[in-house]
Design an enzyme around this catalytic site. Structure first.
Site, PDB file in Angstrom:
ATOM      1  N   GLU A   1     -10.384 -12.633  18.750  1.00  0.00           N
ATOM      2  CA  GLU A   1     -10.263 -12.860  20.076  1.00  0.00           C
ATOM      3  C   GLU A   1     -10.779 -11.474  20.851  1.00  0.00           C
ATOM      4  OE1 GLU A   1      -8.094 -15.981  18.452  1.00  0.00           O
ATOM      5  OE2 GLU A   1      -7.814 -13.777  18.268  1.00  0.00           O
TER       6      GLU A   1
ATOM      7  N   HIS B   1       1.408 -22.381  19.899  1.00  0.00           N
ATOM      8  CA  HIS B   1       0.063 -23.148  20.004  1.00  0.00           C
ATOM      9  C   HIS B   1       0.208 -24.330  21.230  1.00  0.00           C
ATOM     10  CE1 HIS B   1      -0.609 -21.538  16.077  1.00  0.00           C
ATOM     11  NE2 HIS B   1      -1.940 -21.763  16.164  1.00  0.00           N
TER      12      HIS B   1
END
Length: 309
Positions: free
Chosen positions: A42, A111
């Protein structure tokens, strides 16, 4: 299609068409120079996107799950959000960070988070969360065209939904910072975002059978925030409830509620109410996750109490 400076990068967004199949066909249409798969980093994705924005491109960067923003939050909060200000506008950041947000898909605590409030608290970032296909298209088009960084939160549980698009000519381009009254009403104002808009609408229909006429507002944009629409509705209904998927502590609804309490206090006939997720990690078990995220039933119960106070 309109601007060759728009590029797109992220994990599995090109060859695989995205983990949620939201980007299928982009690689074939626009080629590998403009649609690029990135490594599982990321920090690399947002670092590259920031550099691209600084040097004349309009990048769209995907962070697969919004939870993973925690991995690269320094780049978001300390670099992307502040660099235009710190350079006195010499650099602009026409950058969109899109990410899959929210729970309800049984993906567990790491998540399934709803983290739009993380972004809302950082000066220098615009924050958008659509609830329909039309808003996805229009608000995303407006975000790509914007010269400031925009964080665009797409709810995972809305991906499978089907919507009718209006018959209209030309492109669908919306305006950031505008809320939408999706159900007019006179008795109570419900303000919601993302998936919670659909649950608020379902709750409003149930309440109508009991003679309670609820007005539902889709916030759509947390930064800028359309306070005019919200306060105008409260002045009409005299009752105000937020429905948010964030954990209750420091959720976006707390900020909106404080604005209503500050600027519309004398319009209120009942205390402001907030319906939120408890301050706990989201469970993986389906029954526990369903009990944690605001449900239509919980919204109905809270609104009935507020309407009769």
């Amino acid at each position: 299609a309109h601007d060759p400076n728009v590029v797109f990068l992220g994990e599995d967004v090109a060859g695989a068409g995205g983990v949620f199949k939201a980007t299928t066909g982009l690689l074939e249409r626009f080629g590998p120079e403009r649609v690029r798969d990135a490594p599982i980093s990321e920090q690399a994705i947002l670092g590259a996107a920031m550099g691209a924005a600084m040097t004349g491109l309009r990048p769209i960067a995907e962070i697969m799950f919004s939870d993973f923003l925690a991995v690269c939050w320094d780049i978001v909060a300390n670099e992307i959000a502040k660099s235009r200000y710190m350079t006195a506008g010499q650099l602009s950041f026409p950058l969109v960070i899109r990410t899959a947000n929210g729970g309800g898909s049984r993906f567990g605590a790491q998540h399934s988070q709803s983290v739009e409030n993380w972004a809302m608290m950082i000066p220098g970032i615009k924050v958008v969360a659509p609830s329909t296909a039309e808003d996805m298209i229009g608000l995303f088009a407006a975000s790509v065209r914007d010269d400031d960084p925009v964080m665009f939160f797409e709810h995972k549980s809305i991906y499978p939904m089907k919507f009718d698009l209006p018959e209209r000519g030309g492109d669908i381009v919306d305006e950031l910072g505008t809320a939408k009254i999706v159900r007019p009403g006179n008795d109570i104002t419900i303000v919601a975002l993302g998936l919670m808009v659909h649950r608020a609408l379902d709750a409003a229909e149930q309440l109508a059978a009991d003679g309670i006429d609820a007005e539902v507002i889709d916030v759509r944009s947390l930064v800028p925030l359309d306070t005019k629409t919200i306060l105008g509705s409260v002045a009409k209904t005299s009752r105000f409830v937020t429905v948010e998927e964030n954990p209750r502590l420091c959720g976006w609804g707390a900020e909106v509620a404080s604005i209503v309490a500050d600027e519309a206090f004398w319009d209120l006939d009942a205390p402001v109410a907030r319906i939120s997720t408890p301050h706990v990690p989201l469970p993986s078990a389906d029954a526990l996750e369903d009990a944690t995220i605001p449900s239509v039933e919980r919204i109905v119960e809270t609104l009935k109490r507020s309407a009769h106070r």
